[in-house]
Scaffold this active site. Sequence first.
Site, mmCIF file in Angstrom:
data_model
loop_
_atom_site.group_PDB
_atom_site.id
_atom_site.type_symbol
_atom_site.label_atom_id
_atom_site.label_comp_id
_atom_site.label_asym_id
_atom_site.label_seq_id
_atom_site.Cartn_x
_atom_site.Cartn_y
_atom_site.Cartn_z
ATOM 1 N N SER A 203 -9.695 1.969 2.997
ATOM 2 C CA SER A 203 -8.801 2.716 2.135
ATOM 3 C C SER A 203 -7.798 1.846 1.371
ATOM 4 O O SER A 203 -7.197 2.315 0.405
ATOM 5 C CB SER A 203 -8.031 3.741 2.960
ATOM 6 N N LYS B 160 0.866 -1.184 0.000
ATOM 7 C CA LYS B 160 0.000 0.000 0.000
ATOM 8 C C LYS B 160 0.900 1.231 0.000
ATOM 9 O O LYS B 160 1.939 1.237 0.681
ATOM 10 C CB LYS B 160 -0.880 -0.043 1.259
ATOM 11 N N SER C 164 -9.921 -0.529 7.125
ATOM 12 C CA SER C 164 -9.343 -0.422 5.775
ATOM 13 C C SER C 164 -8.644 -1.648 5.225
ATOM 14 O O SER C 164 -8.288 -1.658 4.046
ATOM 15 C CB SER C 164 -8.382 0.750 5.721
#
Length: 484
Positions: free
Chosen positions: A151, A76, A175
């Site tokens: 997210s 990420k 997330s």
Amino acid sequence: MHNKTLAELSAGIKSGEFSSEELTLSYIQRIQKLDGQLNSFITVTEKLALQQARAADKRIAAGQADALTGVPLAHKDIFCTDGVRTSCGSKMLDNFIAPYDASVVSRFKQAGMVTLGKTNMDEFAMGSSNETSFYGAVKNPWDLDTVPGGSSGGSAAAVAARLVPAATGTDTGGSIRQPAALTGITGLKPTYGRVSRYGMIAFASSLDQAGPMTRTAEDAALMLNVMAGFDERDSTSMDRAVPDYTAELNQDLKGLKIGLPKEYFGEGLDAGVAKAVEAAIEEYKKLGAEVVEISLPNTGLSVPTYYVVAPAECSSNLSRFDGVRFGYRCEDPKDLEDLYKRSRGEGFGDEVKRRILVGAYALSAGYYDAYYLKAQKLRRLISDDFTKAFEQVDVIMGPTSPSVAFKRGERSDDPVSMYLSDIFTIAANLAGLPGMSVPAGFAGKLPVGLQIIGNYFEESRLLNVAHQYQQVTDWHTRAPEEFK
Ligand code: GLN
């Protein structure tokens, strides 16, 4: 090759079926061919990946391989990666090349894993749909008109579409788990303090936790074996032995006590999601588990509590982005104040600004007691609910998300409806507990996630409970049609 799990890829490399370089190249080609449809990557580190792959092949030939040496993954874009852009999904950091690796990243490097690139995410990890990214929305491979969750939506979409065998994510309020649910993959948020936060761009420091996003629980265990452990550079990292997370995967579940919180099955839950989760619970009964109805009476307070605590912490954490030290700086500032105002005004997107404003307000002298202090007290009540529940049961189960993937644009103008996407996930962050989402069927053509919450540091148990379910179901093996 792309349908193999981490465990299978690692076996394939070790037996000489393919080299790490061949494997890495095939994933890079897949990303080049297919990611145009998804937008799951912000940066593809092709050159670095091939270098790492060749080094891994040498290490394997020398007989010095670890479990995952030579196997690719993606990070990420919230994790600092030495020499590689680390944007956190924001214009503010679009030009930021991190000068060091996050601890999670260096652990994977030491293990010999290959970094394919950095995945798209909501700006500064604030969002549940991946629509707040400066780099554009991520699409859900199961239906390109829907969101992949957020997210960590880029990581989730990339794993679901088999563009990477595994990815890292972070979970402040859901997330990892919510995007895992919406894309039909397996995601684990460990106990707060289990995985180092060093080098992970901070959103809400008392809630943020990194974890694996994979297709299977076994793969999540392999990833957590690398990620977990004490780090003196993170003051909230726990100095506690790390078990081998694969060791208990095969234990049977006879006598396992599963708590079903009545608050997780009420109003607001989509019928299709409820049905799939109920069917999953039936599977667990067949596996010998006992089901107990429990109550987490303060569940309804978790979203409002989170939306005071998380913005408060983010308003403080994001004050470092001032246009002076790193990141975006506005053109031709008139004076220092203009530089601060315009750099932040132009560099941050709407959702980030909204959170900073709410947080600064909640922390301001006149309102601190009414909001921030009150939220801290509620946080305690919410975690006490779990402490009581775990006196009765071994794990808690319910839906990960109240709905399946929703259409892009559907909630982006209504922050509160977006915030409610995390109604079942946020409490585990407020309490610091580990939680997982496991693919548990479909509602229509979209995947449903089953959430499993465990007691502190019981990641092994969660992984065992998820793995046993994956031995008797095949939801985790399903792939979206165009990405098979
Ligand atoms: N969706 C939640 C939020 O917007 C959680 C995000 C996260 O876990 N990083 O804050």
